[in-house]
Design a protein around this motif. Sequence first.
Motif, PDB file in Angstrom:
ATOM      1  N   ILE A  63       0.846  -1.189   0.000  1.00  0.00           N
ATOM      2  CA  ILE A  63       0.000   0.000   0.000  1.00  0.00           C
ATOM      3  C   ILE A  63       0.882   1.241   0.000  1.00  0.00           C
ATOM      4  O   ILE A  63       1.867   1.316   0.731  1.00  0.00           O
ATOM      5  CB  ILE A  63      -0.937   0.019   1.222  1.00  0.00           C
ATOM      6  N   MET A  64       0.500   2.218  -0.829  1.00  0.00           N
ATOM      7  CA  MET A  64       1.195   3.509  -0.886  1.00  0.00           C
ATOM      8  C   MET A  64       0.307   4.561  -0.249  1.00  0.00           C
ATOM      9  O   MET A  64      -0.914   4.504  -0.375  1.00  0.00           O
ATOM     10  CB  MET A  64       1.481   3.910  -2.337  1.00  0.00           C
ATOM     11  N   PHE A  65       0.949   5.524   0.401  1.00  0.00           N
ATOM     12  CA  PHE A  65       0.249   6.613   1.062  1.00  0.00           C
ATOM     13  C   PHE A  65       0.849   7.943   0.625  1.00  0.00           C
ATOM     14  O   PHE A  65       2.061   8.065   0.514  1.00  0.00           O
ATOM     15  CB  PHE A  65       0.405   6.508   2.583  1.00  0.00           C
ATOM     16  N   THR A  66       0.000   8.933   0.407  1.00  0.00           N
ATOM     17  CA  THR A  66       0.489  10.284   0.142  1.00  0.00           C
ATOM     18  C   THR A  66      -0.584  11.287   0.541  1.00  0.00           C
ATOM     19  O   THR A  66      -1.765  10.962   0.619  1.00  0.00           O
ATOM     20  CB  THR A  66       0.875  10.488  -1.344  1.00  0.00           C
ATOM     21  N   ASP A  67      -0.139  12.506   0.772  1.00  0.00           N
ATOM     22  CA  ASP A  67      -1.082  13.603   1.002  1.00  0.00           C
ATOM     23  C   ASP A  67      -0.892  14.670  -0.066  1.00  0.00           C
ATOM     24  O   ASP A  67      -1.422  15.761   0.042  1.00  0.00           O
ATOM     25  CB  ASP A  67      -0.930  14.181   2.406  1.00  0.00           C
TER      26      ASP A  67
END
Length: 139
Positions: A63-67
């Motif tokens: 899973i990748m996360f970014t804001d």
Amino acid sequence: MVFQMSAPRTDQPRIQEQAQVNDPTDYEDDEPFDRTQCKVYYAGVLLGANVFWFKNGTSGTYIMFTDSDELVDKAKNRGTDIWLAKSDFLNLLGNDLMQQMEPEVKEVFARRLDGASYVAVVDDSLTSRAMGAAKDCVR
């Protein structure tokens, strides 16, 4: 009666504060941890976002996360429409994934999710191109 007074010593080096780098593998926990039992790995940076592998059941999910709105827009403009808004991710996949996770994995997942506006689930073929630390144990 004897009084002892001491003046500040000037020959001692001063401790300078350093800015903390937001290390995705940082995990503050007082209990000792056996890294052979790792259930969350930091896989590196892919498409400008941090990638993690979360163990769920007998398998795992990258899973990748970014804001970053800019990062998501850039990916869409290149034809890579893999990002979901956090609320959409939770409604479609996230809550089901969390049901399969052990408590300590769920804790790391929730912390990463809190700091993100967008989430993407990726497969092994894509994560093999991740740059940086491959398989650094987070928890």
